[in-house]
Design an enzyme around this catalytic site. Sequence first.
Site, PDB file in Angstrom:
ATOM      1  CD  GLU A 187     -37.462  44.166 -14.445  1.00 52.11           C
ATOM      2  OE1 GLU A 187     -37.867  43.588 -15.471  1.00 52.11           O
ATOM      3  OE2 GLU A 187     -36.833  45.226 -14.456  1.00 52.11           O
ATOM      4  CE  LYS A 223     -35.395  47.981 -12.458  1.00 47.37           C
ATOM      5  NZ  LYS A 223     -35.519  48.771 -13.695  1.00 47.37           N
ATOM      6  CE  LYS A 226     -36.634  43.298 -18.765  1.00 44.94           C
ATOM      7  NZ  LYS A 226     -36.150  44.476 -18.084  1.00 44.94           N
ATOM      8  CD  GLU A 232     -36.731  45.498 -23.896  1.00 44.60           C
ATOM      9  OE1 GLU A 232     -37.092  44.919 -22.858  1.00 44.60           O
ATOM     10  OE2 GLU A 232     -35.728  46.228 -23.958  1.00 44.60           O
ATOM     11  CG  ASN A 279     -37.698  49.184 -22.372  1.00 51.04           C
ATOM     12  OD1 ASN A 279     -38.177  50.079 -21.661  1.00 51.04           O
ATOM     13  ND2 ASN A 279     -36.756  48.372 -21.958  1.00 51.04           N
ATOM     14  CD  GLU A 323     -40.426  45.300 -22.113  1.00 52.48           C
ATOM     15  OE1 GLU A 323     -40.661  44.262 -22.732  1.00 52.48           O
ATOM     16  OE2 GLU A 323     -39.274  45.806 -22.045  1.00 52.48           O
ATOM     17  CB  SER A 324     -39.440  51.143 -18.986  1.00 53.38           C
ATOM     18  OG  SER A 324     -38.578  50.059 -19.105  1.00 53.38           O
TER      19      SER A 324
HETATM   20  O1  LIG Z   1     -33.267  50.474 -16.146  1.00 48.83           O
HETATM   21  C1  LIG Z   1     -32.183  50.822 -16.676  1.00 48.83           C
HETATM   22  O2  LIG Z   1     -31.462  51.732 -16.221  1.00 48.83           O
HETATM   23  C2  LIG Z   1     -31.695  50.108 -17.893  1.00 48.83           C
HETATM   24  C3  LIG Z   1     -30.540  50.564 -18.537  1.00 48.83           C
HETATM   25  C4  LIG Z   1     -30.054  49.892 -19.645  1.00 48.83           C
HETATM   26  C5  LIG Z   1     -30.689  48.764 -20.120  1.00 48.83           C
HETATM   27  C6  LIG Z   1     -31.848  48.312 -19.480  1.00 48.83           C
HETATM   28  C7  LIG Z   1     -32.358  48.979 -18.393  1.00 48.83           C
HETATM   29  N1  LIG Z   1     -33.468  48.530 -17.732  1.00 48.83           N
HETATM   30  C8  LIG Z   1     -34.194  47.362 -18.075  1.00 48.83           C
HETATM   31  C9  LIG Z   1     -35.624  47.673 -18.176  1.00 48.83           C
HETATM   32  O3  LIG Z   1     -36.045  47.934 -19.268  1.00 48.83           O
HETATM   33  C10 LIG Z   1     -36.439  47.745 -16.919  1.00 48.83           C
HETATM   34  O4  LIG Z   1     -35.848  47.007 -15.898  1.00 48.83           O
HETATM   35  C11 LIG Z   1     -37.889  47.284 -17.008  1.00 48.83           C
HETATM   36  O5  LIG Z   1     -38.526  47.608 -18.191  1.00 48.83           O
HETATM   37  C12 LIG Z   1     -38.679  47.868 -15.810  1.00 48.83           C
HETATM   38  O6  LIG Z   1     -38.613  49.269 -15.849  1.00 48.83           O
HETATM   39  P1  LIG Z   1     -38.975  50.177 -14.574  1.00 48.83           P
HETATM   40  O7  LIG Z   1     -40.389  49.864 -14.177  1.00 48.83           O
HETATM   41  O8  LIG Z   1     -38.853  51.589 -15.047  1.00 48.83           O
HETATM   42  O9  LIG Z   1     -38.022  49.813 -13.486  1.00 48.83           O
END
Ligand SMILES: O=C(O)c1ccccc1NCC(=O)[C@H](O)[C@H](O)COP(=O)(O)O
Length: 262
Positions: A53, A55, A115, A164, A185, A216-217
């Site tokens: 990603e 970001k 995204k 998602e 997520n 994800e995340s």
């Molecule tokens: O990341 C946030 O703070 C967030 C808050 C509210 C809605 C969405 C959000 N993020 C989007 C995502 O889910 C992430 O960008 C994506 O899954 C990657 O996660 P990470 O590896 O933890 O950066």
Amino acid sequence: MADLLQTIAQSTRERIAREKERVPLEQLKARPIPAHPSLYEALKAEPLAFLCEVKKASPSKGVIAPVFDPVRIAKAYEEAGASAISCLTEPAYFQGSDAALEAICQAVDVPVLRKDFVVDEYMIVQAAVMGAAGVLLIVELLTPDELRRAIALANQLGMDPLVEVRTEAQLHMALQCGARLLGVNNRDLRDFHVDLSRAPRLRTLVKNEDIVFVAESGYRTREQIEMLEKAGVDAVLIGETLMRAPDKRAMLTALKGETRCG
Ligand SMILES: O=C(O)c1ccccc1NCC(=O)[C@H](O)[C@H](O)COP(=O)(O)O
């Protein structure tokens, strides 16, 4: 107080209303759709595919990358073996942009996911016209009818929607509405809490082998990635860990288990 997800959704509705005034839907639809590789096939092609990603910032972490060159980052991901790229386009909370998405689509050969917080079919047409291979659809923001229509429109425009979910009920709704690329997520988008056990837990509920399951995340270490491999997850979406890494190739290589470091 409204939860953050709904606040972002409302701000997105207002943004898209302004964009529709500038470029009406009929005018947008008349634009050519660039060719792109299949996101679904790219994420299915490897035992565990990496969706990396781009970001700059997020509501939970603030500014993640003060020095931000989206095309350079996307190319570094591609060279390091990313199967696909995810690019935030939401401007107010993530400092994303359509310009970054469009430039990345033109610069890399791997498929690119838009995204954003899709609340209007207009955004799906925008994604196609900008060259995206896929578009994120967050189940929590759509009714079942809207989700079905959004999936159908994305497919009709040649894209693969990444649908998602966060809960078991949302997962069933996504599958009933025709999702083939399913993202779970780990982050609760309303309060930022991350639960890494969520994706492996929900993975056990999906029996259809045509479904590509994306975790994800919150992923930071090779050990966490190994847990996903054991759980039979098809792909992983990683943002912050890669965005913070000064050497993205080294970090992605380490996460993939191609070298042992850190
Ligand atoms: O990341 C946030 O703070 C967030 C808050 C509210 C809605 C969405 C959000 N993020 C989007 C995502 O889910 C992430 O960008 C994506 O899954 C990657 O996660 P990470 O590896 O933890 O950066």
